[in-house]
Design a protein around this motif. Sequence first.
Motif, PDB file in Angstrom:
ATOM      1  N   ILE A  54     -45.103  -7.858  -6.549  1.00  0.00           N
ATOM      2  CA  ILE A  54     -46.551  -7.659  -6.454  1.00  0.00           C
ATOM      3  C   ILE A  54     -46.890  -6.764  -5.263  1.00  0.00           C
ATOM      4  CG2 ILE A  54     -48.737  -8.837  -5.965  1.00  0.00           C
ATOM      5  CD1 ILE A  54     -47.633 -11.186  -7.681  1.00  0.00           C
ATOM      6  N   LEU A  55     -46.242  -7.010  -4.137  1.00  0.00           N
ATOM      7  CA  LEU A  55     -46.496  -6.204  -2.943  1.00  0.00           C
ATOM      8  C   LEU A  55     -46.113  -4.738  -3.168  1.00  0.00           C
ATOM      9  CD1 LEU A  55     -47.429  -6.122  -0.030  1.00  0.00           C
ATOM     10  CD2 LEU A  55     -45.125  -6.827   0.663  1.00  0.00           C
ATOM     11  N   ALA A  56     -44.944  -4.501  -3.738  1.00  0.00           N
ATOM     12  CA  ALA A  56     -44.505  -3.129  -3.994  1.00  0.00           C
ATOM     13  C   ALA A  56     -45.423  -2.433  -5.000  1.00  0.00           C
ATOM     14  CB  ALA A  56     -43.063  -3.126  -4.500  1.00  0.00           C
ATOM     15  N   LEU A  57     -45.850  -3.147  -6.021  1.00  0.00           N
ATOM     16  CA  LEU A  57     -46.769  -2.558  -7.002  1.00  0.00           C
ATOM     17  C   LEU A  57     -48.114  -2.227  -6.369  1.00  0.00           C
ATOM     18  CD1 LEU A  57     -46.029  -4.784 -10.132  1.00  0.00           C
ATOM     19  CD2 LEU A  57     -45.438  -2.369  -9.823  1.00  0.00           C
ATOM     20  N   LEU A  58     -48.615  -3.118  -5.544  1.00  0.00           N
ATOM     21  CA  LEU A  58     -49.895  -2.882  -4.879  1.00  0.00           C
ATOM     22  C   LEU A  58     -49.824  -1.657  -3.968  1.00  0.00           C
ATOM     23  CD1 LEU A  58     -52.777  -3.847  -4.229  1.00  0.00           C
ATOM     24  CD2 LEU A  58     -51.785  -5.259  -2.425  1.00  0.00           C
ATOM     25  N   VAL A  59     -48.775  -1.571  -3.167  1.00  0.00           N
ATOM     26  CA  VAL A  59     -48.598  -0.418  -2.277  1.00  0.00           C
ATOM     27  C   VAL A  59     -48.512   0.864  -3.093  1.00  0.00           C
ATOM     28  CG1 VAL A  59     -46.991   0.691  -0.665  1.00  0.00           C
ATOM     29  CG2 VAL A  59     -47.561  -1.721  -0.385  1.00  0.00           C
ATOM     30  N   SER A  60     -47.749   0.847  -4.170  1.00  0.00           N
ATOM     31  CA  SER A  60     -47.566   2.050  -4.988  1.00  0.00           C
ATOM     32  C   SER A  60     -48.864   2.497  -5.648  1.00  0.00           C
ATOM     33  CB  SER A  60     -46.498   1.802  -6.055  1.00  0.00           C
ATOM     34  OG  SER A  60     -45.253   1.574  -5.448  1.00  0.00           O
ATOM     35  N   VAL A  61     -49.620   1.546  -6.166  1.00  0.00           N
ATOM     36  CA  VAL A  61     -50.898   1.890  -6.803  1.00  0.00           C
ATOM     37  C   VAL A  61     -51.870   2.477  -5.773  1.00  0.00           C
ATOM     38  CG1 VAL A  61     -52.947   0.891  -7.907  1.00  0.00           C
ATOM     39  CG2 VAL A  61     -50.664   0.307  -8.736  1.00  0.00           C
ATOM     40  N   LEU A  62     -51.905   1.890  -4.593  1.00  0.00           N
ATOM     41  CA  LEU A  62     -52.785   2.412  -3.542  1.00  0.00           C
ATOM     42  C   LEU A  62     -52.358   3.815  -3.099  1.00  0.00           C
ATOM     43  CD1 LEU A  62     -53.386  -0.799  -1.403  1.00  0.00           C
ATOM     44  CD2 LEU A  62     -54.996   0.353  -2.933  1.00  0.00           C
ATOM     45  N   LEU A  63     -51.053   4.046  -3.019  1.00  0.00           N
ATOM     46  CA  LEU A  63     -50.565   5.381  -2.655  1.00  0.00           C
ATOM     47  C   LEU A  63     -50.914   6.411  -3.731  1.00  0.00           C
ATOM     48  CD1 LEU A  63     -47.088   4.571  -1.080  1.00  0.00           C
ATOM     49  CD2 LEU A  63     -49.088   5.498   0.097  1.00  0.00           C
ATOM     50  N   ALA A  85     -44.899  10.876  -7.054  1.00  0.00           N
ATOM     51  CA  ALA A  85     -43.663  10.704  -7.833  1.00  0.00           C
ATOM     52  C   ALA A  85     -42.878   9.485  -7.358  1.00  0.00           C
ATOM     53  CB  ALA A  85     -42.809  11.967  -7.731  1.00  0.00           C
ATOM     54  N   LEU A  86     -42.747   9.310  -6.053  1.00  0.00           N
ATOM     55  CA  LEU A  86     -42.027   8.148  -5.529  1.00  0.00           C
ATOM     56  C   LEU A  86     -42.747   6.847  -5.886  1.00  0.00           C
ATOM     57  CD1 LEU A  86     -41.029   9.493  -2.005  1.00  0.00           C
ATOM     58  CD2 LEU A  86     -39.485   8.962  -3.891  1.00  0.00           C
ATOM     59  N   SER A  87     -44.064   6.872  -5.876  1.00  0.00           N
ATOM     60  CA  SER A  87     -44.839   5.681  -6.232  1.00  0.00           C
ATOM     61  C   SER A  87     -44.693   5.334  -7.710  1.00  0.00           C
ATOM     62  CB  SER A  87     -46.319   5.889  -5.888  1.00  0.00           C
ATOM     63  OG  SER A  87     -46.485   6.048  -4.503  1.00  0.00           O
ATOM     64  N   VAL A  88     -44.735   6.336  -8.558  1.00  0.00           N
ATOM     65  CA  VAL A  88     -44.559   6.106 -10.002  1.00  0.00           C
ATOM     66  C   VAL A  88     -43.157   5.554 -10.268  1.00  0.00           C
ATOM     67  CG1 VAL A  88     -44.374   7.254 -12.246  1.00  0.00           C
ATOM     68  CG2 VAL A  88     -46.298   7.766 -10.733  1.00  0.00           C
ATOM     69  N   LEU A  89     -42.156   6.113  -9.604  1.00  0.00           N
ATOM     70  CA  LEU A  89     -40.789   5.618  -9.764  1.00  0.00           C
ATOM     71  C   LEU A  89     -40.683   4.175  -9.264  1.00  0.00           C
ATOM     72  CD1 LEU A  89     -37.884   6.125 -10.592  1.00  0.00           C
ATOM     73  CD2 LEU A  89     -37.501   7.148  -8.335  1.00  0.00           C
ATOM     74  N   CYS A  90     -41.351   3.872  -8.161  1.00  0.00           N
ATOM     75  CA  CYS A  90     -41.345   2.506  -7.636  1.00  0.00           C
ATOM     76  C   CYS A  90     -41.964   1.537  -8.645  1.00  0.00           C
ATOM     77  CB  CYS A  90     -42.101   2.450  -6.307  1.00  0.00           C
ATOM     78  SG  CYS A  90     -42.036   0.845  -5.492  1.00  0.00           S
ATOM     79  N   ILE A  91     -43.067   1.945  -9.237  1.00  0.00           N
ATOM     80  CA  ILE A  91     -43.710   1.103 -10.245  1.00  0.00           C
ATOM     81  C   ILE A  91     -42.779   0.873 -11.429  1.00  0.00           C
ATOM     82  CG2 ILE A  91     -45.575   1.038 -11.961  1.00  0.00           C
ATOM     83  CD1 ILE A  91     -47.342   2.414  -9.796  1.00  0.00           C
ATOM     84  N   ALA A  92     -42.165   1.936 -11.919  1.00  0.00           N
ATOM     85  CA  ALA A  92     -41.266   1.827 -13.069  1.00  0.00           C
ATOM     86  C   ALA A  92     -40.082   0.920 -12.753  1.00  0.00           C
ATOM     87  CB  ALA A  92     -40.792   3.217 -13.492  1.00  0.00           C
ATOM     88  N   LEU A  93     -39.437   1.118 -11.596  1.00  0.00           N
ATOM     89  CA  LEU A  93     -38.282   0.297 -11.237  1.00  0.00           C
ATOM     90  C   LEU A  93     -38.672  -1.167 -11.017  1.00  0.00           C
ATOM     91  CD1 LEU A  93     -36.455   2.696  -8.739  1.00  0.00           C
ATOM     92  CD2 LEU A  93     -35.742   2.093 -11.063  1.00  0.00           C
TER      93      LEU A  93
END
Length: 100
Positions: A54-63, A85-93
């Motif tokens: 949840i934390l990683a998804l929240l950070v990625s969406v905000l970025l 691009a790094l945020s989208v990859l983080c969300i996918a992973l």
Amino acid sequence: MLRSYYLVFALVSLIGGLLGFVRAKSRPSLVAGAVTCGLLLVAAVLGPSRPAYILALLVSVLLIAHFGRSYAVKRRAMPAIPMIALSVLCIALTLLAWSR
């Protein structure tokens, strides 16, 4: 694997914040880079768990929101496109790991 990605993403965020501060004297860049780094480090330490995801998804969406808006206004690819691009990859992973 995912923990390693969070660590790399945290490091890239911190370096980006430092570069923004050095080049443009932007304190908000420095603070945002440090906060993002810290949150991603927490996600890495929490390991494969619901709070980490949840934390990683929240950070990625905000970025994505921040850098997407920045790119739309300034039309400068750096640092917007790599961070998106790094945020989208983080969300996918993260979603892939969470679904397992």
